[in-house]
Design an enzyme around this catalytic site. Structure first.
Site, PDB file in Angstrom:
ATOM      1  N   ARG A  30       8.895  -2.975   5.024  1.00  0.00           N
ATOM      2  CA  ARG A  30       8.445  -1.754   5.703  1.00  0.00           C
ATOM      3  C   ARG A  30       7.472  -2.092   6.844  1.00  0.00           C
ATOM      4  O   ARG A  30       7.832  -2.027   8.019  1.00  0.00           O
ATOM      5  CB  ARG A  30       7.809  -0.788   4.676  1.00  0.00           C
ATOM      6  CG  ARG A  30       7.601   0.633   5.163  1.00  0.00           C
ATOM      7  CD  ARG A  30       6.392   0.839   6.059  1.00  0.00           C
ATOM      8  NE  ARG A  30       5.133   0.438   5.446  1.00  0.00           N
ATOM      9  CZ  ARG A  30       3.995   0.363   6.110  1.00  0.00           C
ATOM     10  NH1 ARG A  30       3.932   0.661   7.399  1.00  0.00           N
ATOM     11  NH2 ARG A  30       2.878  -0.029   5.504  1.00  0.00           N
ATOM     12  N   HIS A 228      -5.426  -4.077   2.449  1.00  0.00           N
ATOM     13  CA  HIS A 228      -4.239  -4.220   3.322  1.00  0.00           C
ATOM     14  C   HIS A 228      -4.736  -4.821   4.640  1.00  0.00           C
ATOM     15  O   HIS A 228      -5.186  -4.102   5.522  1.00  0.00           O
ATOM     16  CB  HIS A 228      -3.644  -2.823   3.515  1.00  0.00           C
ATOM     17  CG  HIS A 228      -2.453  -2.743   4.390  1.00  0.00           C
ATOM     18  ND1 HIS A 228      -1.168  -2.555   3.907  1.00  0.00           N
ATOM     19  CD2 HIS A 228      -2.317  -2.774   5.739  1.00  0.00           C
ATOM     20  CE1 HIS A 228      -0.315  -2.488   4.906  1.00  0.00           C
ATOM     21  NE2 HIS A 228      -0.981  -2.610   6.044  1.00  0.00           N
ATOM     22  N   CYS A 261       2.003  -2.589  13.655  1.00  0.00           N
ATOM     23  CA  CYS A 261       2.173  -1.143  13.629  1.00  0.00           C
ATOM     24  C   CYS A 261       2.502  -0.691  15.043  1.00  0.00           C
ATOM     25  O   CYS A 261       1.726  -0.962  15.966  1.00  0.00           O
ATOM     26  CB  CYS A 261       0.917  -0.449  13.123  1.00  0.00           C
ATOM     27  SG  CYS A 261       1.074   1.346  13.190  1.00  0.00           S
TER      28      CYS A 261
END
Ligand code: HMG
Ligand code: MG
Length: 319
Positions: A30, A228, A261
């Protein structure tokens, strides 16, 4: 080809005060793939996930049910989940295959495909909330509230992500009090776990310690927290060790160090799972992961992406 692993390295040398076991929340399929410009065929994604499970990972974040135009690489979530049926059957409840859902539309899509675990994803800063979700922080929490409620009622486990916990590419430093306030709001909505994101990788160990201390002071212990870290500035392992020293036992990472991202400039790959496992193996901390099998998987995926893995451990073990 024999590797340092065949020689019994890394040698085991435990450090006092660390957990006996760490659960790795693998985000390669992901977070890793969402920023890749090469479109990866859905069959390759399914094989990637199956190989990660075979290497011993038991939480593998598989996809996002977001608007397909926002993250084109993950627009095939509907096609992916049916291809995961064999691996889901093989490992049963032992294997968790969560998916990101920003809103009720995303939840409906996830429920239609039998997803058993979802994650909402908020931001500690206003700028990133606008860029990533097209909403303010408060509006995003309003959007998440029915998602978390309905998902929980349907028996799903819900994770909350919080981005920009240690620095923001538009706003600079992020006040600890703000991070704790939004993080606790996500937990109050009913998230079972909160993952603290260093989206652009600028955080350093003192910040990690200060944030975890402030969460604890406000009544949120490390048992509901995960970390994270993106490894943009090479701080991810040091930050992880600091988090473990403060009682965190869930660590997000990405096979081969894939990642980034698309809505945060300067976000590069996540902490590489192989680099993490090398450190945890050395510390004698159980992860259940077979490092040789994992590194081979990342080398295979690097072939599909047409570039070498950024993970130091993958390079060392596969060249
Ligand atoms: P929006 O444009 O404000 O959406 O986007 P909207 O609610 O106004 O709806 C507009 C249209 O989109 C409608 O269609 C909806 O049906 C459709 P129309 O009626 O116009 O035909 N729509 C959807 N379609 C499919 N699936 C959906 C969906 N929702 C609405 N779920 C939205 C708001 C949240 C949808 C958008 O901003 C979005 O998709 N954002 C996702 C961004 C993203 O995925 N970012 C990467 C993940 S976060 C991350 O990587 C950080 C993390 O790793 C932690 C860290 O590192 O810090 C987790
Ligand atoms: Mg991330």
């Amino acid at each position: 080809m024999s590797t340092t692993l065949d020689l019994g390295l890394p040698d085991r040398a435990p450090l006092a005060g660390l957990p006996a076991r760490v659960r790795i929340h693998e985000v390669g399929p992901r977070d890793g793939l969402q920023n890749e410009s090469v479109t990866v065929p859905v069959e390759v994604k399914a094989e990637f996930i199956a190989r990660l499970a075979a290497a011993g990972l038991r939480t593998v974040e598989a996809a996002s049910f977001v608007h397909p135009k926002w993250v084109p690489q993950l627009a095939d979530a509907e096609q992916l989940f049916p291809l995961l049926a064999p691996v889901a059957r093989e490992y049963g409840d032992e294997l968790r295959l969560p998916a990101l859902v920003p809103n009720e539309r995303g939840l409906d899509r996830a429920l239609a495909h039998g997803v058993r675990e979802v994650a909402v994803f908020g931001s500690a800063t206003e700028t990133f909330a606008q860029r990533n979700l097209n909403r303010s922080v408060a509006e995003s929490l309003e959007m998440f509230a029915p998602v978390v409620r309905r998902a929980t009622e349907a028996g799903l486990r819900v994770r909350g992500y919080l981005s920009m916990c240690f620095g923001d590419p538009w706003e600079g430093p992020v006040p600890v009090a703000k991070v704790v306030e939004v993080g606790r709001a996500l937990l109050d909505l009913g998230c079972a776990e909160l993952s603290l994101g260093d989206t652009i990788g600028t955080g350093t160990p003192g910040q990690v310690a200060a944030l975890l201390r402030e969460f604890a002071a406000q009544g949120t212990g490390p048992e509901v927290l995960a970390v994270h870290f993106h490894d943009t500035y090479g701080q991810a392992l040091a930050n992880t060790l600091t988090a473990l020293q403060h009682g965190v036992t869930v660590v997000d990472s990405s096979a081969g160090g894939l990642g980034g991202c698309p809505y945060a400039k300067s976000a590069t790959g996540n902490l590489a799972t192989e680099d993490l496992v090398w450190m945890l193996d050395g510390l004698g901390i159980d992860t259940g992961v077979d490092l040789a099998a994992l590194a081979a998987t990342s080398a295979w995926m690097a072939g599909h992406l047409g570039r070498p893995s950024p993970s130091r451990a993958v390079r060392a073990l596969t060249h």
